[in-house]
Design a protein around this motif. Structure first.
Motif, mmCIF file in Angstrom:
data_model
loop_
_atom_site.group_PDB
_atom_site.id
_atom_site.type_symbol
_atom_site.label_atom_id
_atom_site.label_comp_id
_atom_site.label_asym_id
_atom_site.label_seq_id
_atom_site.Cartn_x
_atom_site.Cartn_y
_atom_site.Cartn_z
ATOM 1 N N GLU A 115 0.846 -1.187 0.000
ATOM 2 C CA GLU A 115 0.000 0.000 0.000
ATOM 3 C C GLU A 115 0.881 1.237 0.000
ATOM 4 O O GLU A 115 1.973 1.234 0.583
ATOM 5 C CB GLU A 115 -0.917 0.024 1.227
ATOM 6 N N THR A 116 0.396 2.294 -0.664
ATOM 7 C CA THR A 116 1.104 3.576 -0.662
ATOM 8 C C THR A 116 0.236 4.624 0.005
ATOM 9 O O THR A 116 -0.984 4.632 -0.168
ATOM 10 C CB THR A 116 1.444 4.033 -2.088
ATOM 11 N N GLN A 117 0.856 5.477 0.751
ATOM 12 C CA GLN A 117 0.146 6.563 1.430
ATOM 13 C C GLN A 117 0.923 7.851 1.251
ATOM 14 O O GLN A 117 2.119 7.924 1.550
ATOM 15 C CB GLN A 117 -0.021 6.249 2.912
ATOM 16 N N ASN A 121 0.283 15.787 1.637
ATOM 17 C CA ASN A 121 -0.503 16.036 0.428
ATOM 18 C C ASN A 121 0.353 15.721 -0.797
ATOM 19 O O ASN A 121 1.527 15.382 -0.677
ATOM 20 C CB ASN A 121 -1.001 17.489 0.388
ATOM 21 N N ASN A 122 -0.258 15.811 -1.971
ATOM 22 C CA ASN A 122 0.466 15.426 -3.184
ATOM 23 C C ASN A 122 1.052 16.614 -3.938
ATOM 24 O O ASN A 122 1.301 16.549 -5.136
ATOM 25 C CB ASN A 122 -0.436 14.611 -4.118
ATOM 26 N N PHE A 123 1.284 17.722 -3.245
ATOM 27 C CA PHE A 123 2.014 18.828 -3.839
ATOM 28 C C PHE A 123 3.511 18.522 -3.774
ATOM 29 O O PHE A 123 4.011 18.013 -2.778
ATOM 30 C CB PHE A 123 1.731 20.140 -3.116
ATOM 31 N N SER A 124 4.219 18.839 -4.844
ATOM 32 C CA SER A 124 5.652 18.561 -4.896
ATOM 33 C C SER A 124 6.408 19.377 -3.839
ATOM 34 O O SER A 124 6.101 20.552 -3.627
ATOM 35 C CB SER A 124 6.188 18.916 -6.284
ATOM 36 N N ILE A 130 5.293 3.580 2.401
ATOM 37 C CA ILE A 130 4.982 2.292 1.787
ATOM 38 C C ILE A 130 4.804 1.237 2.868
ATOM 39 O O ILE A 130 5.654 1.089 3.752
ATOM 40 C CB ILE A 130 6.090 1.868 0.806
ATOM 41 N N THR A 131 3.705 0.512 2.791
ATOM 42 C CA THR A 131 3.440 -0.608 3.690
ATOM 43 C C THR A 131 3.452 -1.890 2.870
ATOM 44 O O THR A 131 2.564 -2.106 2.030
ATOM 45 C CB THR A 131 2.084 -0.452 4.390
ATOM 46 N N ILE A 187 1.213 6.640 -8.431
ATOM 47 C CA ILE A 187 0.891 7.780 -7.569
ATOM 48 C C ILE A 187 0.910 9.044 -8.425
ATOM 49 O O ILE A 187 1.561 9.083 -9.472
ATOM 50 C CB ILE A 187 1.882 7.915 -6.388
ATOM 51 N N GLU A 188 0.158 10.029 -7.976
ATOM 52 C CA GLU A 188 0.063 11.288 -8.715
ATOM 53 C C GLU A 188 0.738 12.405 -7.932
ATOM 54 O O GLU A 188 0.495 12.575 -6.734
ATOM 55 C CB GLU A 188 -1.395 11.667 -8.957
ATOM 56 N N VAL A 189 1.585 13.137 -8.637
ATOM 57 C CA VAL A 189 2.185 14.346 -8.065
ATOM 58 C C VAL A 189 1.512 15.538 -8.733
ATOM 59 O O VAL A 189 1.485 15.644 -9.963
ATOM 60 C CB VAL A 189 3.706 14.384 -8.291
#
Length: 450
Positions: A115-117, A121-124, A130-131, A187-189
């Protein structure tokens, strides 16, 4: 006779010696992993190639079945991972015994997963936790596309960061020494923070004459908070995404936006110039068709100073009807009979009645109106504000409503709308085009009545 008896004794003696030599047993067997699947459940085929044996005692530690006395026990099954011994004890009637053992290694089944967390937030830059939920694997190979680091062999990698906006792949390849599996996720950045905005003035303020109402359209990317500052507006600051402001005083002013997220901030500024209110609106090169052009929906004969549009007969409805200020009737392409008429009287000149029509006062022929006020072409051209119109008296008379031809050009027509706004029409051209003939006019009219 003695010789014969001696020979028999020797022969029997020899025979007794032969019987005393036991037949040896050579225990041997091989194993074959069915379909080479070494993860539980593991099926093992036993192939017995023992020589000299009559009986067989098999022990299958951890397997099913656990024992067998068959020469060829067939296939056994292991349901749990581990290292096991397959033992064969083979014997014969002479008492010969031989023992053979083989080791079987059984791997647990691989169940790959992670799993990814996104941390915060997803701002660069984006940090990823990672689990790893994989079971049954002994090696781990991670690949982080566009990440830092880009690879890892840890079971639980840490401190993975992505800075480039877009979609990135995270791939895990695991193995237990015999089998390997791969799992990939993305994943999205978010795009990099940028500050930007556009602004638009209200429809009625498109001449940028004060008061000017301005709507700001925020086009910032990856922002979560906004800090606006306004110079010279009715408000000086705002934190709303798309504020509205009003400029009441002529001048050039700066509008600034600071766009922020939890990791960065960007600023952009734009200027706007607003002007003194002349209370005069000007329209140029308006085309109004003769009656056939209007009826055939080619060139309209109705104009609204409110919507700033020309309308043909078919485009008029209850809503539009109340906004029409000017109606033109041209009899034919020779332009020998023309007149502007009040919207509430168009049915008197072969047009359909305008729904919700209003009354406009008109002076078509100043030379016949006997009016106290008159407007020249020079007056029209010189108007830069509504001062001249404010002093104008629009006295509607029978003579002033008289039709006109195309001899005089330019021709001035004076009007006053139902809401008391005064204006002047200047007819510049009479354009012949058969049934689609038209006039070209300029209009100057008050934005608001005094």
């Amino acid at each position: 006779m003695k010789k014969i008896i001696f020979f028999i004794v020797i022969l029997l003696s020899s025979y007794a010696c032969v019987n005393e030599v036991a037949l040896p047993v050579i225990a041997t067997f091989s194993t074959e992993i069915v379909v080479n699947d070494k993860t539980v459940p593991v099926k093992v085929k036993i192939i017995n190639s023992t020589e000299g044996a009559d009986t067989y005692s098999w022990t299958f530690n951890g397997a099913s079945p656990a024992t067998s006395s068959n020469r060829n026990p067939g296939t056994i099954t292991y349901d749990k991972e581990g290292t096991y011994i397959v033992k064969l004890e083979a014997s014969n009637r002479d008492g010969s015994i031989d023992v053979k053992e083989k080791t079987i290694k059984v791997n647990s089944a691989i169940n790959i997963g992670f799993e990814t967390q996104v941390v915060e937030n997803n701002f660069s830059p984006v940090k990823i936790k990672i689990t790893n939920t994989t079971v049954g694997a002994t090696t781990y190979d991670w690949f982080f596309e566009g990440g830092v680091p880009s690879t890892s062999t840890k079971q639980h990698p840490e401190d993975i960061a992505f800075t480039t906006p877009g979609t990135h792949n995270i791939r895990l390849k695991v193995s237990n020494g015999d089998e390997e599996y791969t799992l990939e996720k993305t994943i999205e950045v978010a795009p990099l923070l940028s500050a930007n905005f556009e602004y638009a003035v209200a429809f009625e303020d498109d001449d940028y004459q004060v008061p000017v109402k301005v709507t700001l359209e925020n086009k910032s990317i990856s922002a979560t908070n906004y800090q606006w500052t306004f110079e010279g507006a009715n408000i000086t600051t705002s934190s709303t995404e798309n504020p509205e402001i009003i400029f009441n005083t002529p001048g050039t002013y700066t509008m600034q936006l600071k766009a922020l997220n939890s990791k960065s901030e960007k600023t952009i500024s734009k200027t706007i110039t607003v002007y003194e209110n002349t209370n005069l609106r000007t329209f140029t090169n308006i085309k109004l068709g003769i009656n056939t052009a209007h009826k055939n929906n080619h060139i309209g004969a109705y104009f609204s100073t409110q919507t700033r549009k020309v309308y043909t007969q078919s485009k008029v409805n209850n809503t539009i009807g109340s906004k029409i200020d000017i109606a033109f009737f041209g009899l034919n392409e020779t332009f020998n009979f023309n007149k502007f008429i009040s919207p509430n009287k168009v049915q008197e000149l072969a047009f359909s009645a305008i729904p919700n029509a209003t009354i406009t006062k008109l002076i078509n022929k100043q030379e016949s109106c006997g009016c106290s006020s008159s407007v020249s072409v020079t007056n029209f051209n010189a108007m830069t504000n509504d001062a001249f119109l404010t002093s104008l008296n629009v006295d509607e008379t029978v003579g002033g409503l008289t039709e006109f031809d195309n001899v005089e050009k330019p021709r001035i027509v004076i009007f006053e709308t139902a809401d008391k706004r005064k204006g002047v029409i200047k007819i510049n051209e009479f354009v012949k085009d058969g049934a689609n003939s038209y006039i070209v006019i300029d209009i100057k009219v008050q934005k608001e009545a005094n």
